[in-house]
Design an enzyme around this catalytic site. Structure first.
Site, PDB file in Angstrom:
ATOM      1  N   LYS A   1      -0.015   4.290  -0.260  1.00 52.53           N
ATOM      2  CA  LYS A   1      -0.452   5.547   0.519  1.00 52.53           C
ATOM      3  C   LYS A   1      -0.509   6.595  -0.412  1.00 52.53           C
ATOM      4  CE  LYS A   1       0.228   3.562   4.909  1.00 52.53           C
ATOM      5  NZ  LYS A   1       0.113   3.522   6.091  1.00 52.53           N
TER       6      LYS A   1
ATOM      7  N   ASN B   1       0.887  -1.049  -0.033  1.00 48.20           N
ATOM      8  CA  ASN B   1       0.153  -0.028   0.155  1.00 48.20           C
ATOM      9  C   ASN B   1       0.836   1.247  -0.039  1.00 48.20           C
ATOM     10  OD1 ASN B   1      -1.938   2.055   0.360  1.00 48.20           O
ATOM     11  ND2 ASN B   1      -2.240   1.500   2.674  1.00 48.20           N
TER      12      ASN B   1
ATOM     13  N   GLY C   1       1.899   2.306  10.621  1.00 43.16           N
ATOM     14  CA  GLY C   1       2.640   3.344  10.562  1.00 43.16           C
ATOM     15  C   GLY C   1       3.607   4.038  11.707  1.00 43.16           C
TER      16      GLY C   1
HETATM   17  C1  PEP Z   1      -0.902  -0.075   5.940  1.00 45.95           C
HETATM   18  O1  PEP Z   1      -0.889   0.834   5.220  1.00 45.95           O
HETATM   19  O2  PEP Z   1      -1.708  -0.889   5.698  1.00 45.95           O
HETATM   20  C2  PEP Z   1       0.131  -0.434   6.878  1.00 45.95           C
HETATM   21  C3  PEP Z   1       0.123  -1.583   7.521  1.00 45.95           C
HETATM   22  O3  PEP Z   1       1.252   0.381   6.890  1.00 45.95           O
HETATM   23  P1  PEP Z   1       2.564   0.263   7.661  1.00 45.95           P
HETATM   24  O4  PEP Z   1       3.179  -0.768   7.219  1.00 45.95           O
HETATM   25  O5  PEP Z   1       3.305   1.426   7.363  1.00 45.95           O
HETATM   26  O6  PEP Z   1       2.269   0.242   9.100  1.00 45.95           O
END
Ligand code: PEP
Length: 261
Positions: A13, A11, A177
């Site tokens: 983002k 992901n 995150g």
């Molecule tokens: C996510 O965006 O679904 C996620 C788990 O982000 P991260 O790995 O940065 O915690």
């Protein structure tokens, strides 16, 4: 060997641009050229879907193209929204629904998540339903109640015939995150509860077929222990998916874990 082929999603983002997104997609496809035993998808921002699609196509890659969101209507006066039909037209194969940032930053409720997921699955795309508790809910011991509600509401009116195209992502909000990860045992406990909930809704056999993946600060050095858990079938990766090498390592770890189960 597990009957469920693992799935790993990256992901991205609201990150990358046209150049860095292409480079990242190239790094991922090149790193995964020889890999089987795991389904992999990348979820770039909307404006870069076609750019990333071109990279995946050029390289003949089996990495799937994903969208981070979609709207439940097909077309019409919904300014700013993008439908499943439009995504399909752009070569998208899989769509996230109810990511924690959509729920907790943008304010999406369970009912909207359900409408979006239904539209995704009914349009023939694969869907990833994201669920997970906040820190306060976990501290109060309510994680199973919250996950059960998000599963029940998120899957309302979705028939068992569409489950083959569904992945559930368990993503504790406090781990996304933040650099904090659930312990392997916490992840397993939550995934087991989610699978039991699926069994109550669709029967044991169907529940055993659904892939339930973990998300929350997955990194190359800690992912193997989580993927080794019986009910963990891969991961949804945010930050670490922006580094092709790290993401490829995580995908490989998911494939190895499934072989060893
Ligand atoms: C996510 O965006 O679904 C996620 C788990 O982000 P991260 O790995 O940065 O915690």
């Amino acid at each position: 060997m597990s009957d469920r082929k693992p799935f790993v999603g990256g992901n991205w983002k609201m990150n990358t641009n046209r150049t860095s997104g292409s480079d990242l997609a190239r790094g991922v496809t090149d790193g995964l050229l020889q890999l089987d035993g795991v389904d992999v998808a990348v979820y770039p921002p909307f404006p870069y879907l076609l750019t990333v699609r071109a990279v995946l196509r050029d390289r003949g890659s089996s990495v799937k193209l994903g969208s981070q969101d979609s709207y439940f209507q097909n077309d019409g006066a919904y300014t700013g929204e993008v439908s499943s039909a439009m995504l399909k037209d752009c070569g998208v194969q899989t769509v996230l629904a109810g990511h924690s940032e959509r729920r907790h930053v943008i304010g999406e409720k369970d009912e909207l998540v359900n409408k979006k997921l239904r539209a995704v699955l009914e349009s023939g795309l694969d869907g990833v339903l994201c669920v997970g508790e906040t820190l306060d809910e976990r501290l109060a011991g309510h994680q199973d109640i919250v996950n059960a509600r998000q599963i029940r509401t998120g899957l309302a009116d979705i028939p068992g015939s569409l489950l083959d195209r569904l992945v559930i992502a368990y993503e504790p909000v406090w781990a996304i995150g933040t650099g904090k990860t659930a312990t392997p045992q916490d992840a397993q406990d939550a995934h087991k509860q989610i699978r039991s909930q699926l069994a109550r809704l669709y029967g044991e056999e169907a529940a055993q077929r659904v892939r339930i993946i973990y998300g929350g600060s997955l990194k190359p050095d800690i992912c193997a222990d989580i993927f080794a858990q019986k009910d963990v079938d891969g991961g949804l990766v945010g930050g670490a998916s922006l580094n092709a090498g790290d993401f490829v390592t995580i995908c490989k770890a998911a494939a190895s874990a499934a072989k060893a189960k």
